[in-house]
Design a protein around this motif. Structure first.
Motif, PDB file in Angstrom:
ATOM      1  N   VAL A  85     -19.867  -1.994  14.650  1.00 49.28           N
ATOM      2  CA  VAL A  85     -20.495  -2.591  15.828  1.00 49.28           C
ATOM      3  C   VAL A  85     -19.230  -3.235  16.588  1.00 49.28           C
ATOM      4  CG1 VAL A  85     -21.015  -4.674  14.594  1.00 49.28           C
ATOM      5  CG2 VAL A  85     -22.117  -4.260  16.838  1.00 49.28           C
ATOM      6  N   LYS A  86     -18.086  -3.467  15.579  1.00 44.06           N
ATOM      7  CA  LYS A  86     -16.926  -4.416  16.278  1.00 44.06           C
ATOM      8  C   LYS A  86     -16.070  -3.597  17.311  1.00 44.06           C
ATOM      9  CE  LYS A  86     -17.734  -8.046  13.937  1.00 44.06           C
ATOM     10  NZ  LYS A  86     -17.772  -9.255  14.546  1.00 44.06           N
ATOM     11  N   ASP A  87     -16.370  -2.231  17.456  1.00 43.40           N
ATOM     12  CA  ASP A  87     -15.785  -1.290  18.331  1.00 43.40           C
ATOM     13  C   ASP A  87     -16.032  -1.870  19.731  1.00 43.40           C
ATOM     14  OD1 ASP A  87     -14.891   0.364  16.328  1.00 43.40           O
ATOM     15  OD2 ASP A  87     -15.854   1.955  17.123  1.00 43.40           O
ATOM     16  N   ARG A  88     -17.040  -2.303  20.033  1.00 40.29           N
ATOM     17  CA  ARG A  88     -17.489  -2.981  21.334  1.00 40.29           C
ATOM     18  C   ARG A  88     -16.671  -4.076  21.646  1.00 40.29           C
ATOM     19  NH1 ARG A  88     -22.773  -1.213  23.122  1.00 40.29           N
ATOM     20  NH2 ARG A  88     -24.115  -0.104  21.261  1.00 40.29           N
ATOM     21  N   VAL A  89     -16.500  -5.101  20.894  1.00 38.06           N
ATOM     22  CA  VAL A  89     -15.839  -6.241  20.645  1.00 38.06           C
ATOM     23  C   VAL A  89     -14.411  -6.037  21.006  1.00 38.06           C
ATOM     24  CG1 VAL A  89     -15.218  -8.511  19.761  1.00 38.06           C
ATOM     25  CG2 VAL A  89     -17.423  -7.361  19.297  1.00 38.06           C
ATOM     26  N   ALA A  90     -13.880  -5.060  20.208  1.00 34.66           N
ATOM     27  CA  ALA A  90     -12.432  -4.858  20.306  1.00 34.66           C
ATOM     28  C   ALA A  90     -11.950  -4.321  21.790  1.00 34.66           C
ATOM     29  CB  ALA A  90     -11.882  -3.540  19.308  1.00 34.66           C
ATOM     30  N   VAL A  91     -12.683  -3.384  22.173  1.00 40.34           N
ATOM     31  CA  VAL A  91     -12.583  -2.891  23.632  1.00 40.34           C
ATOM     32  C   VAL A  91     -12.579  -4.015  24.819  1.00 40.34           C
ATOM     33  CG1 VAL A  91     -13.552  -1.822  25.469  1.00 40.34           C
ATOM     34  CG2 VAL A  91     -13.301  -0.657  23.356  1.00 40.34           C
ATOM     35  N   ALA A 236     -19.429  -8.956  25.144  1.00 41.33           N
ATOM     36  CA  ALA A 236     -19.769  -7.235  24.647  1.00 41.33           C
ATOM     37  C   ALA A 236     -20.922  -6.870  24.374  1.00 41.33           C
ATOM     38  CB  ALA A 236     -18.721  -6.897  23.524  1.00 41.33           C
ATOM     39  N   HIS A 237     -21.781  -7.831  23.868  1.00 42.87           N
ATOM     40  CA  HIS A 237     -22.828  -7.691  23.234  1.00 42.87           C
ATOM     41  C   HIS A 237     -23.987  -8.051  24.342  1.00 42.87           C
ATOM     42  CE1 HIS A 237     -21.734  -6.510  19.516  1.00 42.87           C
ATOM     43  NE2 HIS A 237     -20.978  -7.625  19.479  1.00 42.87           N
TER      44      HIS A 237
END
Length: 426
Positions: A85-91, A236-237
């Motif tokens: 799920v952290k891919d969203r945050v990284a971007v 992001a979420h």
């Protein structure tokens, strides 16, 4: 003559039917091809690794749904390119930093992470022309640091200490970004004095860089991702995961539940869903040693493990990684919660094995804890409700601890259940 006329009529009728069938078949074929072309247009190739992040499937967790009488659905975030799920945050963090100018193209993104956020940053940073330096606790599963190094990130493993200590992994990561900026400024000044082209800074070396082998391979500055306090995490979420859940369910859901580490996921999703419909209940599931359960239910950040000074090797007295915390983050303060539940390490371990046996789902420790939360919510609300949770990552990053029989036996966590009796379900 009558026979001839009859035969002619039959031939004419047959011809008419044949023509009608041909026309009908043509239109069916034409319509089918038109729909296929339209469908293909919708399925255009995504734009690189960044374009492949998000829009993950929402799946029915059959065994849990049948056992509880609720529709328990899991958002498969482990299917993101970086595996979590952290891919969203990284971007979101990198894009906002580049847009604001806090991160320069070719700069170093630094982060203190228990694993998943670091892996996501290391995965997507090259897509933006950046590099990644990670500071990680030395008690985190070894495969996480191995993945990071394979992705090209530089990794510092440090001993776990309190967040108030200057050498907590998050604080070290913050310092590394400052060092990178100081180094960039020093090299820029030196290049101007020497009459060199400042644009050639990336190839420079200096005394400070030589003292930190492997830390900085260029001098274009640094940016501390700060996943705990950076509200890009929440956004992001709020802008991505939450709207996707709403669309995938058609707004037909009753509850959402997830654990919190930084708090970004549970905050962004809960706030979005409750703005869409106040009837949707949002809950926290909290692992041992974390103070968030008491904060949500009693208004006080407190955990008996801290008061008694009793902990396992890692900071939160739990084998689950990436969830549980004893301070309020900027991201968590954005949550809209209706309540909280406690989960135990044994429940998380048993849940992971149950789902593997019955659903073919190979989940990581935080995902397993989220599923414990989903069953808790199902039991609290009763049959007939739709409950959503997050399947954060797979078990591939948890082989040396969460899925290691010898490690689990050291803490009395060897799985023994054959069904869901560990959740008091027969």
């Amino acid at each position: 003559m009558s026979h001839v006329r009859t035969t002619g009529a039959i031939v004419a009728a047959t011809a008419s039917i044949s023509i009608s069938m041909a026309v009908f078949s043509y239109f069916l074929f034409f319509k089918k091809n038109t729909l296929t072309l339209a469908s293909n247009k919708k399925k255009k190739p995504r734009n690189g690794v960044v374009g492949a992040i998000g829009n993950t499937p929402l799946i029915r967790m059959n065994s849990l749904s049948e056992a509880t009488g609720c529709e328990i659905l899991g958002k498969c975030e482990f299917l993101n390119p970086g595996g979590s799920v952290k891919d969203r945050v990284a971007v979101k963090i990198i894009e906002e930093a580049l847009e604001s100018g806090d991160l320069a193209p070719g700069g170093v993104v630094t982060e203190g992470s228990a694993g998943s956020t670091a892996i996501s940053l290391a995965t997507v940073a090259p897509a933006y022309g950046c590099k990644c330096h990670v500071v990680i606790p030395d008690d985190v599963a070894i495969e996480k640091s191995q993945i990071l190094e394979a992705l090209g990130a530089t990794v510092e493993r440090v001993r776990p200490v309190s967040i108030t200590h200057k050498d907590h992994y998050v604080n070290i990561a913050r310092r590394r970004a400052l060092e990178a900026n100081e180094l960039a400024a020093k090299n820029k000044k030196a290049s101007q004095v020497d009459g060199k082209d400042p644009d050639r800074m990336n190839g420079c070396k200096c005394d400070q860089e030589k003292e930190n082998p492997g830390f900085l391979s260029h001098c274009n500055g640094g940016f501390f991702a700060d996943q705990f306090e950076n509200l890009a995490n929440f956004r992001a979420h709020y802008e991505g995961t939450g709207p996707e859940i709403w669309e995938q369910t058609g707004g037909n859901l009753d509850a959402f539940v997830a654990a919190a580490g930084t708090g970004g996921t549970v905050a962004g999703v809960s706030k979005f869903l409750q703005e869409k419909s106040p009837k949707i209940k949002c809950f926290l599931i909290d692992p041992p040693g974390s103070g968030l359960f008491n904060k949500v239910t009693r208004g006080v950040m407190y955990t008996k493990e801290e008061a008694e000074g009793r902990r396992l090797k890692n900071p939160f007295d739990t084998i689950t990684e990436g969830i549980g915390i004893n301070r309020l983050t900027q991201n968590f303060m954005m949550t809209k919660l209706d309540g909280a539940f406690r989960g135990t390490d044994k429940e998380a371990v048993e849940m992971s094995r149950f789902l593997l046996r019955n659903d073919g789902l190979f989940l990581g420790s935080s995902s397993a804890m989220n599923c414990v939360g989903a069953v808790r919510v199902a039991k609290a609300l009763g049959p007939g409700h739709t409950i959503i949770t997050i399947l954060c990552d797979s078990g591939m990053r948890h082989l040396s601890k969460f899925y290691d029989a010898k490690y689990l036996s050291q803490y009395g966590l060897t799985p023994t259940a054959t069904g869901l009796e560990f959740m008091s379900i027969k």
